[in-house]
Design a protein around this motif. Structure first.
Motif, PDB file in Angstrom:
ATOM      1  N   LEU A   1      -4.022  18.186  -7.220  1.00  0.00           N
ATOM      2  CA  LEU A   1      -4.371  17.722  -6.520  1.00  0.00           C
ATOM      3  C   LEU A   1      -4.475  15.868  -5.827  1.00  0.00           C
ATOM      4  O   LEU A   1      -4.366  16.227  -4.320  1.00  0.00           O
ATOM      5  CB  LEU A   1      -5.055  16.963  -6.960  1.00  0.00           C
ATOM      6  CG  LEU A   1      -6.503  16.101  -7.243  1.00  0.00           C
ATOM      7  CD1 LEU A   1      -6.995  16.581  -6.260  1.00  0.00           C
ATOM      8  CD2 LEU A   1      -7.211  15.759  -7.999  1.00  0.00           C
ATOM      9  N   ARG A   2      -3.217  15.472  -6.475  1.00  0.00           N
ATOM     10  CA  ARG A   2      -2.771  14.405  -5.398  1.00  0.00           C
ATOM     11  C   ARG A   2      -2.056  15.024  -4.071  1.00  0.00           C
ATOM     12  O   ARG A   2      -2.273  14.162  -3.579  1.00  0.00           O
ATOM     13  CB  ARG A   2      -1.743  14.043  -6.807  1.00  0.00           C
ATOM     14  CG  ARG A   2      -1.370  12.558  -5.868  1.00  0.00           C
ATOM     15  CD  ARG A   2      -0.448  11.824  -7.340  1.00  0.00           C
ATOM     16  NE  ARG A   2      -0.277   9.926  -6.679  1.00  0.00           N
ATOM     17  CZ  ARG A   2       0.745   9.866  -5.880  1.00  0.00           C
ATOM     18  NH1 ARG A   2       2.238  10.495  -5.368  1.00  0.00           N
ATOM     19  NH2 ARG A   2       1.527   8.539  -4.927  1.00  0.00           N
ATOM     20  N   SER A   3      -1.432  15.829  -4.153  1.00  0.00           N
ATOM     21  CA  SER A   3      -0.301  16.118  -3.280  1.00  0.00           C
ATOM     22  C   SER A   3      -1.339  17.270  -1.769  1.00  0.00           C
ATOM     23  O   SER A   3      -1.036  16.887  -1.062  1.00  0.00           O
ATOM     24  CB  SER A   3       0.116  17.426  -3.409  1.00  0.00           C
ATOM     25  OG  SER A   3       1.511  17.078  -4.252  1.00  0.00           O
ATOM     26  N   ARG A   4      -2.213  17.852  -2.633  1.00  0.00           N
ATOM     27  CA  ARG A   4      -3.075  18.141  -1.733  1.00  0.00           C
ATOM     28  C   ARG A   4      -4.277  17.154  -1.079  1.00  0.00           C
ATOM     29  O   ARG A   4      -4.563  16.767  -0.109  1.00  0.00           O
ATOM     30  CB  ARG A   4      -4.224  19.641  -2.332  1.00  0.00           C
ATOM     31  CG  ARG A   4      -5.362  19.986  -1.273  1.00  0.00           C
ATOM     32  CD  ARG A   4      -5.800  20.609  -2.055  1.00  0.00           C
ATOM     33  NE  ARG A   4      -6.991  19.932  -2.819  1.00  0.00           N
ATOM     34  CZ  ARG A   4      -7.533  20.331  -4.400  1.00  0.00           C
ATOM     35  NH1 ARG A   4      -6.068  21.056  -5.177  1.00  0.00           N
ATOM     36  NH2 ARG A   4      -8.031  20.354  -4.629  1.00  0.00           N
ATOM     37  N   LEU A   5      -3.963  15.531  -1.645  1.00  0.00           N
ATOM     38  CA  LEU A   5      -5.268  14.675  -0.761  1.00  0.00           C
ATOM     39  C   LEU A   5      -3.893  14.221   0.040  1.00  0.00           C
ATOM     40  O   LEU A   5      -4.730  14.147   1.006  1.00  0.00           O
ATOM     41  CB  LEU A   5      -5.483  13.931  -2.301  1.00  0.00           C
ATOM     42  CG  LEU A   5      -7.096  14.087  -3.146  1.00  0.00           C
ATOM     43  CD1 LEU A   5      -6.672  13.696  -3.700  1.00  0.00           C
ATOM     44  CD2 LEU A   5      -7.845  14.661  -2.086  1.00  0.00           C
ATOM     45  N   ILE A   6      -2.636  14.039  -0.105  1.00  0.00           N
ATOM     46  CA  ILE A   6      -1.915  13.334   0.469  1.00  0.00           C
ATOM     47  C   ILE A   6      -1.892  14.531   2.219  1.00  0.00           C
ATOM     48  O   ILE A   6      -1.304  13.920   2.572  1.00  0.00           O
ATOM     49  CB  ILE A   6      -0.665  13.306   0.251  1.00  0.00           C
ATOM     50  CG1 ILE A   6      -0.346  12.246  -1.137  1.00  0.00           C
ATOM     51  CG2 ILE A   6       0.889  13.031   0.669  1.00  0.00           C
ATOM     52  CD1 ILE A   6       0.531  12.167  -2.247  1.00  0.00           C
ATOM     53  N   GLU A   7      -1.845  15.559   1.956  1.00  0.00           N
ATOM     54  CA  GLU A   7      -1.682  16.699   3.083  1.00  0.00           C
ATOM     55  C   GLU A   7      -2.809  16.668   3.819  1.00  0.00           C
ATOM     56  O   GLU A   7      -3.341  16.625   5.138  1.00  0.00           O
ATOM     57  CB  GLU A   7      -1.186  18.301   2.379  1.00  0.00           C
ATOM     58  CG  GLU A   7       0.092  18.064   1.843  1.00  0.00           C
ATOM     59  CD  GLU A   7       1.014  17.362   3.251  1.00  0.00           C
ATOM     60  OE1 GLU A   7       0.777  18.142   4.437  1.00  0.00           O
ATOM     61  OE2 GLU A   7       1.619  16.865   2.320  1.00  0.00           O
ATOM     62  N   ASN A   8      -4.119  16.455   3.251  1.00  0.00           N
ATOM     63  CA  ASN A   8      -5.128  16.589   3.858  1.00  0.00           C
ATOM     64  C   ASN A   8      -5.369  15.073   4.495  1.00  0.00           C
ATOM     65  O   ASN A   8      -5.571  14.864   6.031  1.00  0.00           O
ATOM     66  CB  ASN A   8      -6.917  16.211   2.888  1.00  0.00           C
ATOM     67  CG  ASN A   8      -6.645  18.381   2.352  1.00  0.00           C
ATOM     68  OD1 ASN A   8      -6.213  19.306   2.581  1.00  0.00           O
ATOM     69  ND2 ASN A   8      -7.083  17.945   1.263  1.00  0.00           N
TER      70      ASN A   8
ATOM     71  N   GLY B   1       0.978   8.173   3.121  1.00  0.00           N
ATOM     72  CA  GLY B   1       0.980   9.510   2.574  1.00  0.00           C
ATOM     73  C   GLY B   1       0.669   8.774   1.579  1.00  0.00           C
ATOM     74  O   GLY B   1       0.962   9.413   0.171  1.00  0.00           O
ATOM     75  N   VAL B   2      -0.875   8.436   1.116  1.00  0.00           N
ATOM     76  CA  VAL B   2      -1.395   7.376  -0.755  1.00  0.00           C
ATOM     77  C   VAL B   2      -2.497   8.321  -0.577  1.00  0.00           C
ATOM     78  O   VAL B   2      -3.133   7.944   0.057  1.00  0.00           O
ATOM     79  CB  VAL B   2      -0.911   5.991  -0.805  1.00  0.00           C
ATOM     80  CG1 VAL B   2      -1.644   5.774  -1.598  1.00  0.00           C
ATOM     81  CG2 VAL B   2       0.693   5.636  -0.840  1.00  0.00           C
TER      82      VAL B   2
ATOM     83  N   VAL C   1       1.240  -1.605   0.156  1.00  0.00           N
ATOM     84  CA  VAL C   1      -0.275  -0.288   0.158  1.00  0.00           C
ATOM     85  C   VAL C   1       0.828   0.993  -0.022  1.00  0.00           C
ATOM     86  O   VAL C   1       0.823   2.267  -1.009  1.00  0.00           O
ATOM     87  CB  VAL C   1      -1.431  -0.103   1.291  1.00  0.00           C
ATOM     88  CG1 VAL C   1      -1.234   1.581   1.236  1.00  0.00           C
ATOM     89  CG2 VAL C   1      -1.759  -1.209   0.755  1.00  0.00           C
ATOM     90  N   ALA C   2       1.476   1.165   0.624  1.00  0.00           N
ATOM     91  CA  ALA C   2       2.909   2.338   0.571  1.00  0.00           C
ATOM     92  C   ALA C   2       3.788   2.690  -0.007  1.00  0.00           C
ATOM     93  O   ALA C   2       4.171   4.048  -0.108  1.00  0.00           O
ATOM     94  CB  ALA C   2       3.086   1.744   1.876  1.00  0.00           C
ATOM     95  N   SER C   3       3.686   2.123  -1.442  1.00  0.00           N
ATOM     96  CA  SER C   3       4.595   2.049  -2.476  1.00  0.00           C
ATOM     97  C   SER C   3       3.400   2.289  -3.435  1.00  0.00           C
ATOM     98  O   SER C   3       4.208   2.152  -5.102  1.00  0.00           O
ATOM     99  CB  SER C   3       5.222   0.917  -2.867  1.00  0.00           C
ATOM    100  OG  SER C   3       6.951   0.563  -1.650  1.00  0.00           O
ATOM    101  N   ALA C   4       2.366   2.116  -3.796  1.00  0.00           N
ATOM    102  CA  ALA C   4       0.955   2.579  -4.499  1.00  0.00           C
ATOM    103  C   ALA C   4       1.298   4.141  -4.586  1.00  0.00           C
ATOM    104  O   ALA C   4       1.580   4.777  -3.908  1.00  0.00           O
ATOM    105  CB  ALA C   4      -0.239   2.500  -3.905  1.00  0.00           C
ATOM    106  N   TYR C   5       0.800   3.733  -5.941  1.00  0.00           N
ATOM    107  CA  TYR C   5      -0.221   5.387  -6.895  1.00  0.00           C
ATOM    108  C   TYR C   5      -0.986   5.651  -5.716  1.00  0.00           C
ATOM    109  O   TYR C   5      -0.414   7.574  -5.770  1.00  0.00           O
ATOM    110  CB  TYR C   5       0.422   5.704  -7.996  1.00  0.00           C
ATOM    111  CG  TYR C   5       0.577   7.230  -8.814  1.00  0.00           C
ATOM    112  CD1 TYR C   5       1.263   8.196  -8.695  1.00  0.00           C
ATOM    113  CD2 TYR C   5      -0.732   8.138  -9.400  1.00  0.00           C
ATOM    114  CE1 TYR C   5       1.643   8.882  -9.707  1.00  0.00           C
ATOM    115  CE2 TYR C   5      -0.768   8.936  -9.751  1.00  0.00           C
ATOM    116  CZ  TYR C   5       0.227   9.392  -9.418  1.00  0.00           C
ATOM    117  OH  TYR C   5       0.342  10.731  -9.872  1.00  0.00           O
TER     118      TYR C   5
END
Length: 376
Positions: free
Chosen positions: A341-348, A298-299, A272-276
Motif C-alpha cells: 500500500l505504501r509503495s502504491r501511494l508513493i507511485e500514485n 516521495g513520502v 518531510v522528505a525523510s519521514a515515513y
C-alpha cells in the motif's frame, strides 16, 4: 499598469501558508511582467529579499493590522490614501479582506471559509469581524480568486456569489520539496529522531489542525505496535494550544513526540522528505499544501477525508476521519504494516503532484488581475 498587492503575510522567520502563496504567485507575476509597476504593501518593516524584481516598490502602511480595529483602519482609512497616491489601477488583497472605501478595482483572494465551519477555533472578536464583513468584501471585489473548487462552491453557497466571478488558482508544492538519498535521510533522522523512523505533521499548531486527535491516535498506535516510531510536529505553536500542551505534558509516549518549532522551508523540506509518512488530520482545508509537498518528496500522506483534500489528492492519499482517533490510528498502523500500500501511494503521488504547479497558478492569477482592472 500600476498594481498594488497586499503582502502583509511576507514575514521573515514567520512565513506560513498565506506568505508562501504570495511569494510563489507574485514573484512570478512581477518577473514575468516587467512592463508593469507593482507596489508591495506591508504593515511593518520588510525584508529586502521579498522585493523579487526591479519593478516592485515596497510601501509600509501603518498601523500593524493584526486585530479588527487595526484591520478597519488599515483597509478603510490608510490603504485608500496610498492607492490614490500611487495611482493604483488594481488592488489585489491576498488574505480575504478588502477595502470598502476605495474606488480602485479589487481582486480578492479567499482561501477558505473556516470561520463559518469552525467558529469555535478563533477568537470572538475575529469571528464577529469575519461574519460582519466577509459578505461585503465578496460583493465589493470585482474578481475573486480561490484555491480549490471546494472553496469556490462554498463561497457560492454561503454568500450567493455569482460563480462566474470566482476563479480557481490552485496552490502547488514548493520546489525545495524533493526526494533525498538514503544517506541524506539517515542524517536527518539522526538529527531529529535519534535515527528512528517518524510520522510528521507540518504547519502551525492550533485546534483546526486537530493535533489532539493526532496525539490520541499516536498513543493507540504505540500501544499496539510497540515500535520505535516517533511523531514529529514541525511548526510553531499558534493559538488555543493550552489543551495540546497540557495533554503532551502528561503523555505516556512524550519521549517519542518531537516539537521542532518553526523551521525555514529548506530545513522543513529535508525533514518531510525523510519521514515515513506525513499525517494531516485537519478539520478543514481550502487546499492543503503540506500533503502535496510530501508526495513530491516521495513520502505518502495520510489526510482528512473532508473539504478540498480529496479534490487535491485523488487516489494518492490515504484518507481518515479526523473526528475519530481510532480511525487515524488504524491508518497509521495500516501504512506501517502494508508496504505494498505504501509503495502504491508513493507511485500514485508522483503522478498526482504533476497536476499542480506555481507557474500555471501565476498565469491564472494574472488573468484575474487583468479582469479586475478592466471591470466596469
Amino acid at each position: 499598469m500600476v498594481i498594488a498587492i497586499n503582502t502583509k503575510a511576507l514575514l521573515p522567520g514567520k512565513m506560513e501558508g498565506y506568505g508562501y502563496y504570495i511569494e510563489e504567485i507574485f514573484s512570478r507575476i512581477a518577473l514575468n511582467h516587467p512592463e508593469h509597476q507593482f507596489y508591495f504593501l506591508f504593515d511593518r518593516p520588510f525584508d529586502q529579499r521579498f522585493i523579487y524584481a526591479a519593478n516592485i516598490q515596497p510601501v509600509i502602511i501603518k498601523p500593524q493590522a493584526r486585530f479588527p480595529l487595526a484591520w478597519d483602519i488599515w483597509y478603510n482609512l490608510m490603504l485608500p490614501r496610498v492607492l490614490r497616491k500611487i495611482k493604483a489601477e488594481v488592488f489585489v488583497s491576498t488574505d480575504g479582506f478588502c477595502s470598502l472605501r476605495t474606488k480602485v478595482p479589487q481582486c480578492l483572494v479567499v482561501h477558505d471559509l473556516a470561520f463559518l465551519h469552525h467558529p469555535e477555533f478563533i477568537s470572538k472578536s475575529h469571528r464577529n469581524y469575519y461574519l460582519k464583513n466577509t459578505g461585503k468584501f465578496l460583493k465589493k471585489s470585482k474578481v475573486i480568486a480561490t484555491v480549490s473548487e471546494y472553496s469556490k462552491q462554498d463561497i457560492v453557497e454561503k454568500f450567493k456569489i455569482d460563480p462566474a466571478k470566482i476563479h480557481v488558482t490552485y496552490n502547488a508544492p514548493g520546489s525545495l520539496f524533493q526526494q533525498l538519498s538514503y544517506d541524506e535521510r539517515e542524517l536527518v533522522k539522526e538529527k531529529y529522531s535519534a535515527g528512528c523512523e517518524y510520522f510528521i505533521y507540518t504547519g502551525s499548531i492550533h485546534p483546526r489542525k486537530n493535533p489532539i486527535n493526532l496525539l490520541k491516535a499516536f498513543s493507540r498506535f504505540k500501544k499496539r505496535q510497540q515500535s520505535s516510531m516517533k511523531l514529529v510536529f514541525a511548526g510553531r505553536l499558534a493559538w488555543k494550544t493550552d489543551e495540546f500542551t497540557k495533554l503532551l505534558s502528561s503523555f505516556r509516549f512524550r519521549n517519542d513526540v518531537i516539537l521542532t518549532g518553526y523551521l525555514e522551508k529548506n530545513e522543513l523540506a529535508k525533514l518531510v522528505a525523510s519521514a515515513y509518512a506525513l499525517v494531516y488530520p485537519s478539520f478543514l482545508e481550502g487546499f492543503g499544501v503540506p500533503p502535496l509537498e510530501a508526495l513530491q518528496c516521495g513520502v505518502p500522506a495520510i489526510v482528512s477525508n473532508n473539504s478540498a483534500m480529496p479534490e487535491v489528492g485523488g487516489d494518492a492519499y490515504l484518507y481518515i476521519d479526523p473526528e475519530n482517533p481510532d480511525d487515524i490510528a488504524e491508518k497509521l498502523m495500516l501504512i506501517y504494516k502494508d508496504e505494498t500500500l505504501r509503495s502504491r501511494l508513493i507511485e500514485n503521488g508522483k503522478r498526482r503532484v504533476q497536476l499542480f504547479n506555481w507557474d500555471e497558478s501565476a498565469k491564472k492569477m494574472w488573468g484575474c488581475i487583468e479582469l479586475a482592472a478592466s471591470a466596469e
